[in-house]
Design a protein around this motif. Structure first.
Motif, short mmCIF file in Angstrom:
data_model
loop_
_atom_site.label_atom_id
_atom_site.label_comp_id
_atom_site.label_asym_id
_atom_site.label_seq_id
_atom_site.Cartn_x
_atom_site.Cartn_y
_atom_site.Cartn_z
N VAL A 134 0.82 -1.21 0.00
CA VAL A 134 0.00 0.00 0.00
C VAL A 134 0.86 1.26 0.00
O VAL A 134 2.02 1.24 0.40
CB VAL A 134 -0.96 0.07 1.22
CG1 VAL A 134 -1.94 -1.09 1.22
CG2 VAL A 134 -0.20 0.16 2.53
N LEU A 135 0.23 2.33 -0.43
CA LEU A 135 0.74 3.68 -0.21
C LEU A 135 -0.14 4.26 0.88
O LEU A 135 -1.37 4.09 0.85
CB LEU A 135 0.63 4.51 -1.49
CG LEU A 135 1.53 4.04 -2.63
CD1 LEU A 135 1.03 4.57 -3.96
CD2 LEU A 135 2.95 4.47 -2.38
N TYR A 136 0.47 4.94 1.86
CA TYR A 136 -0.29 5.41 3.02
C TYR A 136 -0.25 6.92 3.16
O TYR A 136 0.80 7.54 3.08
CB TYR A 136 0.25 4.77 4.30
CG TYR A 136 -0.55 5.13 5.52
CD1 TYR A 136 -1.92 4.91 5.56
CD2 TYR A 136 0.05 5.72 6.62
CE1 TYR A 136 -2.67 5.25 6.67
CE2 TYR A 136 -0.70 6.07 7.73
CZ TYR A 136 -2.06 5.84 7.74
OH TYR A 136 -2.82 6.19 8.84
N ASN A 137 -1.44 7.49 3.36
CA ASN A 137 -1.58 8.92 3.67
C ASN A 137 -1.95 9.03 5.14
O ASN A 137 -3.10 8.78 5.51
CB ASN A 137 -2.67 9.55 2.80
CG ASN A 137 -2.88 11.01 3.12
OD1 ASN A 137 -2.55 11.49 4.19
ND2 ASN A 137 -3.44 11.74 2.18
N PRO A 138 -1.01 9.42 6.00
CA PRO A 138 -1.29 9.49 7.43
C PRO A 138 -2.19 10.68 7.81
O PRO A 138 -2.79 10.68 8.88
CB PRO A 138 0.09 9.63 8.07
CG PRO A 138 0.93 10.26 7.00
CD PRO A 138 0.39 9.74 5.69
N MET B 295 2.33 3.74 11.02
CA MET B 295 3.35 4.75 11.30
C MET B 295 4.55 4.14 12.02
O MET B 295 5.69 4.60 11.85
CB MET B 295 2.75 5.92 12.09
CG MET B 295 1.78 6.76 11.27
SD MET B 295 2.43 7.30 9.66
CE MET B 295 3.75 8.39 10.16
N GLY B 296 4.32 3.10 12.80
CA GLY B 296 5.43 2.37 13.41
C GLY B 296 6.31 1.73 12.34
O GLY B 296 7.55 1.73 12.46
N LEU B 297 5.69 1.19 11.29
CA LEU B 297 6.46 0.63 10.18
C LEU B 297 7.25 1.71 9.45
O LEU B 297 8.40 1.49 9.07
CB LEU B 297 5.52 -0.07 9.19
CG LEU B 297 4.79 -1.31 9.69
CD1 LEU B 297 3.79 -1.79 8.65
CD2 LEU B 297 5.77 -2.42 10.05
#
Length: 80
Positions: free
Chosen positions: A28-32, A64-66
């Motif tokens: 995935v691509l993640y948008n926090p 976010m930990g990753l």
């Protein structure tokens, strides 16, 4: 299949236009900022808002930990 660095350098969230984190092992691509993931299928990012997945606070913390553990940089520097 990993995404090319050239592609990653220009990828942005289609909704808020901000940078994403490429979580390759998660696919995935993640948008926090929006707590949203975009799937990467067969090396192709699916950047459709309607097909994105919104995550809860617990999953956000895990992702976010990753990012922190892997020292994963955002797709681009939002300050530029």
């Amino acid at each position: 299949m990993p995404l090319s660095p050239d592609l990653l350098a220009i990828l942005a969230c289609p909704e808020d236009k901000g940078p994403l984190y490429n979580l390759e092992d998660e696919g995935v691509l993640y948008n926090p900022r929006l707590f949203r993931t975009y799937a990467v299928q067969d090396g192709i990012p699916v950047m459709l808002i309607d097909e994105a997945t919104t995550v809860d606070a617990e999953e956000h913390e895990r992702l976010m930990g990753l990012v922190e553990a892997g020292a994963i940089a955002p797709t681009f520097d939002a300050g530029t």
